[in-house]
Design an enzyme around this catalytic site. Structure first.
Site, PDB file in Angstrom:
ATOM      1  N   LYS A 205       0.835  -1.268  -0.077  1.00 26.52           N
ATOM      2  CA  LYS A 205      -0.066   0.055  -0.002  1.00 26.52           C
ATOM      3  C   LYS A 205       0.800   1.373   0.022  1.00 26.52           C
ATOM      4  O   LYS A 205       0.616   2.307  -0.701  1.00 26.52           O
ATOM      5  CB  LYS A 205      -0.979  -0.089   1.034  1.00 26.52           C
ATOM      6  CG  LYS A 205      -1.758   1.199   1.729  1.00 26.52           C
ATOM      7  CD  LYS A 205      -2.517   1.644   0.585  1.00 26.52           C
ATOM      8  CE  LYS A 205      -3.001   3.141   1.026  1.00 26.52           C
ATOM      9  NZ  LYS A 205      -4.165   3.526   0.420  1.00 26.52           N
ATOM     10  N   CYS A 259      -3.152  11.151   1.807  1.00 28.21           N
ATOM     11  CA  CYS A 259      -2.479  10.070   1.598  1.00 28.21           C
ATOM     12  C   CYS A 259      -1.094  10.305   0.890  1.00 28.21           C
ATOM     13  O   CYS A 259       0.024   9.789   1.643  1.00 28.21           O
ATOM     14  CB  CYS A 259      -3.253   9.132   0.527  1.00 28.21           C
ATOM     15  SG  CYS A 259      -5.141   9.008   1.078  1.00 28.21           S
TER      16      CYS A 259
END
Ligand code: SAJ
Length: 438
Positions: A205, A259
């Protein structure tokens, strides 16, 4: 179908809970924020995503989705809580994950599956969540399953990507990943792929977002270099991308959102080898200073400057302002130190532009997508009216179709700085305005 308790009804937990309920599961959406629960129960959805409001409202009204301030026993516990960056240490604040794990421990039963979805530094599931759950006396693998499966949905397209993106599932030693795979299988059309373990899934991720952030930094550096050569970076990048193995990203005023500016740092939590990745972060964070430098270079002798900023959202066609480069630019220009510092550190390297006006800047910001924001927003005409320069900081569709004649009529000065490359160069060439772009 199963009982699922989703811990945290934020940007990921809420859509996930609603989609699980739509897929036929019996879902408890658990959040500690009473105000959020009340407004959700009224159908007031705090995030704008196509189809989300009706999906949540339908799931809630059908009874498949319960909204609760208490975690309930369930076959599946999904942890979707925030993992903010501690700005002083550049490390992950895992307190919400730890609290969620302790909450689950109180209602964990033999045979249950716990899935962490929050973005975390590698080894968090195995070394932070597992010991907290095992303090219950139960053993991972023998009594309950523990899995990491990252969310990878793109803000602005969340409901679609929740269903269509491939899902990576990584288990903690001793756990059987099949039960978690079954849950995702019930609503994911993409492939469900097993990682060797939870730590690899966590790493993957972070690698995905780091790839994007680093590639954007390369594009930003190329844009600054191209400017030194008098070249249009976007035309150069488009041509470069005709090569079958080149995929340069788009330069811009910096990388916003919650993010990309954060996740690369998580890779460095237990490794001191971040080099290129850390430099990429600095380059992206320095883009606002670079833009201030361009303004200082364009207006070397002005006493005061009125700047119209078009775009408070962190990216095009969303309402989210977290980490917005446009707002950072607005704050930088409005700050009393802006005049002395000019473009700050980056300016020295990239331009010889001198300082910003002695009397500082007046800044107006427009964004019709955004409702709540830390700066006052103005209607478009008011924002542009009499301003010395317009700076496009967000690639909203409506800016791509801005009428050049209207802008020329309203603007006091003649410069439009397009940091997103959304304006059609040809359409703007017929006006008296100067279009400069990154
Ligand atoms: N940006 C550029 N140039 C580009 C692409 C983006 O300057 O070429 C800027 C955007 O304008 C924005 C920022 O980068 O300010 C981030 O936008 P984004 O669309 O790249 O990503 P996010 O933060 O909205 O979502 C990312 C996605 N990650 C990847 O595409 C690898 C999403 O799939 C993740 O689920 C999400 O992070 C997350 O939750 O981690």
């Amino acid at each position: 179908m199963s009982r699922v308790c989703v811990h945290g009804l934020g940007y990921i937990g809420l859509p996930t809970a609603a989609v699980l309920a739509t897929a036929g599961h019996d879902v408890t959406g658990f959040d500690t924020d009473a105000e959020r629960l009340e407004s959700l129960a009224r159908g007031d959805i705090y995030m704008q995503e196509d189809g989300l409001e009706s999906t949540v409202v339908d799931a809630y009204e059908s009874g498949a989705l319960d909204l609760s301030d208490r975690a309930e026993p369930a076959e599946y516990h999904l942890i979707c809580v925030p993992t903010p960056l501690d700005a002083e240490t550049n490390s992950a604040d895992l307190s919400y994950v730890e609290t969620a794990a302790r909450t689950i421990r109180r209602c964990l039963r033999t045979g249950d599956t716990v899935i962490l979805e929050s973005t975390v530094p590698p080894a968090t599931t195995a070394e932070v969540v597992k010991p907290i759950l095992e303090a219950s006396g139960m053993e991972t693998g023998a009594d309950f399953d523990l899995v990491y499966s990252p969310e990878t949905v793109l803000p602005g397209n969340v409901l679609v990507e929740l269903r269509t993106n491939d899902r990576i599932v990584g288990h903690v030693d001793g756990t059987h990943p099949d039960t978690a795979v079954d849950l995702y299988d019930s609503f994911v059309d993409g492939e469900i792929v097993r990682a060797p373990d939870a730590t690899t899934a966590e790493f993957v991720k972070l690698a995905q977002n780091t790839f994007r952030d680093t590639n954007i930094a390369l594009a930003n550096e190329l844009a600054m270099v191209a400017d030194d050569y008098g070249i249009d970076s976007r035309e150069a990048i488009t041509l470069a991308n005709r090569h079958p193995r080149v995929n340069l990203h788009d330069p811009g005023p910096g990388v916003g959102g919650h993010c990309l500016p954060i996740d690369p740092w998580f890779l460095g939590q237990r490794s001191d080898r971040l080099d290129l990745v850390a430099r990429a972060r600095q380059i992206n964070d320095g883009m606002v200073d670079y833009i201030v430098g361009i303004l200082a270079e364009e207006f070397p002798t002005t006493d005061s400057l009125t700047v119209a900023i078009l775009g408070a959202a962190y990216k095009g066609n969303v309402a989210d302002t977290r980490g917005s480069p446009g707002l950072t630019l607005a704050r930088t220009l409005s700050s009393p130190h802006a005049a002395e510092s000019g473009a700050g550190v980056t300016q020295d390297r990239v331009t010889d532009g001198g300082n910003l006006p002695r009397n500082g800047c007046t800044v107006r910001v427009h964004d019709s997508h955004v409702e709540d924001c830390s700066v006052t927003l103005s209607p478009l005409e008011e924002t542009l009216s009499g301003a010395d320069v317009a700076v496009v900081t967000t690639d909203h569709d409506e800016y791509a179709t801005l009428d050049p004649d209207l802008v020329a009529d309203l603007l006091g000065g003649d410069l439009v700085l397009d940091t997103r490359g959304v304006l059609d160069v040809e359409a703007w060439s017929d006006t008296d305005l100067r279009l400069r772009r990154l």
